[in-house]
Design a protein around this motif. Structure first.
Motif, PDB file in Angstrom:
ATOM      1  N   MET A 158       0.850  -1.179   0.000  1.00 32.54           N
ATOM      2  CA  MET A 158       0.000   0.000   0.000  1.00 32.54           C
ATOM      3  C   MET A 158       0.893   1.238   0.000  1.00 32.54           C
ATOM      4  N   ASN A 159       0.561   2.203  -0.821  1.00 28.65           N
ATOM      5  CA  ASN A 159       1.340   3.432  -0.921  1.00 28.65           C
ATOM      6  C   ASN A 159       1.015   4.400   0.213  1.00 28.65           C
ATOM      7  N   ARG A 160       2.040   5.102   0.619  1.00 33.21           N
ATOM      8  CA  ARG A 160       1.918   6.104   1.675  1.00 33.21           C
ATOM      9  C   ARG A 160       2.693   7.345   1.252  1.00 33.21           C
ATOM     10  N   ILE A 161       2.329   8.473   1.816  1.00 33.26           N
ATOM     11  CA  ILE A 161       3.114   9.689   1.634  1.00 33.26           C
ATOM     12  C   ILE A 161       3.539  10.161   3.009  1.00 33.26           C
ATOM     13  N   LEU A 162       4.844  10.241   3.190  1.00 36.14           N
ATOM     14  CA  LEU A 162       5.417  10.701   4.446  1.00 36.14           C
ATOM     15  C   LEU A 162       5.765  12.174   4.280  1.00 36.14           C
ATOM     16  N   VAL A 163       5.349  12.985   5.233  1.00 35.03           N
ATOM     17  CA  VAL A 163       5.620  14.420   5.201  1.00 35.03           C
ATOM     18  C   VAL A 163       6.434  14.776   6.440  1.00 35.03           C
ATOM     19  N   LEU A 164       7.588  15.386   6.206  1.00 38.09           N
ATOM     20  CA  LEU A 164       8.445  15.868   7.289  1.00 38.09           C
ATOM     21  C   LEU A 164       8.336  17.380   7.340  1.00 38.09           C
ATOM     22  N   ILE A 165       7.992  17.897   8.493  1.00 38.14           N
ATOM     23  CA  ILE A 165       7.794  19.338   8.663  1.00 38.14           C
ATOM     24  C   ILE A 165       8.713  19.849   9.761  1.00 38.14           C
ATOM     25  N   THR A 166       9.369  20.975   9.492  1.00 34.93           N
ATOM     26  CA  THR A 166      10.171  21.665  10.492  1.00 34.93           C
ATOM     27  C   THR A 166       9.646  23.085  10.612  1.00 34.93           C
ATOM     28  N   LEU A 167       9.349  23.487  11.830  1.00 28.52           N
ATOM     29  CA  LEU A 167       8.884  24.850  12.078  1.00 28.52           C
ATOM     30  C   LEU A 167      10.076  25.797  12.216  1.00 28.52           C
ATOM     31  N   SER A 168       9.857  27.046  11.847  1.00 28.94           N
ATOM     32  CA  SER A 168      10.902  28.055  12.024  1.00 28.94           C
ATOM     33  C   SER A 168      10.978  28.441  13.502  1.00 28.94           C
ATOM     34  N   ASP A 169      12.117  28.954  13.925  1.00 30.70           N
ATOM     35  CA  ASP A 169      12.269  29.398  15.310  1.00 30.70           C
ATOM     36  C   ASP A 169      11.284  30.524  15.628  1.00 30.70           C
ATOM     37  N   GLU A 170      11.109  31.442  14.679  1.00 26.22           N
ATOM     38  CA  GLU A 170      10.154  32.544  14.879  1.00 26.22           C
ATOM     39  C   GLU A 170       8.731  31.992  14.977  1.00 26.22           C
ATOM     40  N   GLY A 171       8.455  30.972  14.162  1.00 27.79           N
ATOM     41  CA  GLY A 171       7.135  30.358  14.184  1.00 27.79           C
ATOM     42  C   GLY A 171       6.833  29.713  15.519  1.00 27.79           C
ATOM     43  N   ILE A 172       7.800  29.032  16.080  1.00 27.72           N
ATOM     44  CA  ILE A 172       7.608  28.401  17.391  1.00 27.72           C
ATOM     45  C   ILE A 172       7.289  29.453  18.442  1.00 27.72           C
ATOM     46  N   THR A 173       7.987  30.569  18.380  1.00 26.00           N
ATOM     47  CA  THR A 173       7.725  31.665  19.321  1.00 26.00           C
ATOM     48  C   THR A 173       6.296  32.165  19.172  1.00 26.00           C
ATOM     49  N   THR A 174       5.848  32.353  17.945  1.00 30.19           N
ATOM     50  CA  THR A 174       4.480  32.820  17.683  1.00 30.19           C
ATOM     51  C   THR A 174       3.463  31.800  18.166  1.00 30.19           C
ATOM     52  N   ILE A 175       3.706  30.538  17.855  1.00 29.79           N
ATOM     53  CA  ILE A 175       2.777  29.475  18.258  1.00 29.79           C
ATOM     54  C   ILE A 175       2.660  29.403  19.782  1.00 29.79           C
ATOM     55  N   LYS A 176       3.782  29.492  20.475  1.00 31.91           N
ATOM     56  CA  LYS A 176       3.763  29.440  21.942  1.00 31.91           C
ATOM     57  C   LYS A 176       3.017  30.627  22.544  1.00 31.91           C
ATOM     58  N   SER A 177       3.038  31.756  21.866  1.00 31.56           N
ATOM     59  CA  SER A 177       2.383  32.952  22.410  1.00 31.56           C
ATOM     60  C   SER A 177       0.931  33.098  21.942  1.00 31.56           C
ATOM     61  N   THR A 178       0.459  32.146  21.141  1.00 28.41           N
ATOM     62  CA  THR A 178      -0.910  32.188  20.629  1.00 28.41           C
ATOM     63  C   THR A 178      -1.606  30.876  20.968  1.00 28.41           C
ATOM     64  N   PRO A 179      -2.259  30.787  22.132  1.00 27.16           N
ATOM     65  CA  PRO A 179      -2.831  29.516  22.603  1.00 27.16           C
ATOM     66  C   PRO A 179      -3.850  28.870  21.658  1.00 27.16           C
ATOM     67  N   ASP A 180      -4.532  29.656  20.846  1.00 23.08           N
ATOM     68  CA  ASP A 180      -5.535  29.084  19.946  1.00 23.08           C
ATOM     69  C   ASP A 180      -4.914  28.300  18.784  1.00 23.08           C
ATOM     70  N   LEU A 181      -3.691  28.628  18.388  1.00 23.74           N
ATOM     71  CA  LEU A 181      -3.063  27.960  17.251  1.00 23.74           C
ATOM     72  C   LEU A 181      -2.883  26.449  17.453  1.00 23.74           C
ATOM     73  N   PRO A 182      -2.302  26.002  18.560  1.00 25.79           N
ATOM     74  CA  PRO A 182      -2.170  24.550  18.747  1.00 25.79           C
ATOM     75  C   PRO A 182      -3.521  23.827  18.751  1.00 25.79           C
ATOM     76  N   LYS A 183      -4.522  24.449  19.333  1.00 25.98           N
ATOM     77  CA  LYS A 183      -5.854  23.844  19.372  1.00 25.98           C
ATOM     78  C   LYS A 183      -6.404  23.682  17.957  1.00 25.98           C
ATOM     79  N   LYS A 184      -6.263  24.716  17.132  1.00 29.60           N
ATOM     80  CA  LYS A 184      -6.752  24.651  15.750  1.00 29.60           C
ATOM     81  C   LYS A 184      -5.987  23.606  14.949  1.00 29.60           C
ATOM     82  N   GLU A 185      -4.674  23.540  15.143  1.00 31.42           N
ATOM     83  CA  GLU A 185      -3.841  22.562  14.439  1.00 31.42           C
ATOM     84  C   GLU A 185      -4.282  21.140  14.801  1.00 31.42           C
TER      85      GLU A 185
END
Length: 90
Positions: free
Chosen positions: A1-28
């Motif tokens: 069976m075929n699969r697609i593997l996706v590797l994602i790396t967040l930017s350092d600035e993005g992590i800072t934004t995500i940590k300071s915006t509590p709604d983002l992790p919930k939406k993700e």
């Protein structure tokens, strides 16, 4: 069976934004949970640092997966996205 593997790396600035915006992790999480319930997403892993993620999709074409990734709330904060088409051997 075929699969697609996706590797994602967040930017350092993005992590800072995500940590300071509590709604983002919930939406993700809502997106990922819906994909799992719909049978699109087979596996989902997050690194201990929460900077990297591995998603394994099934029963979809790469173009469709790319469009799905672009809908994620974290998409603007992603520094790197890699796609790998895999054939499951066992």
């Amino acid at each position: 069976m075929n699969r697609i593997l996706v590797l994602i790396t967040l930017s350092d600035e993005g992590i800072t934004t995500i940590k300071s915006t509590p709604d983002l992790p919930k939406k993700e999480t809502e997106f990922v949970s819906r994909w799992k319930a719909e049978g699109i997403l087979e596996r989902f892993y997050i690194s201990v640092s929460k900077k990297d993620a591995v998603l394994i999709f099934q029963n979809r074409e790469e173009d469709e997966i790319k469009k799905l990734i672009e809908t994620l709330p974290y998409f603007p904060y992603m520094a790197k996205i890699e796609y790998y088409n895999l054939n499951q051997q066992f």
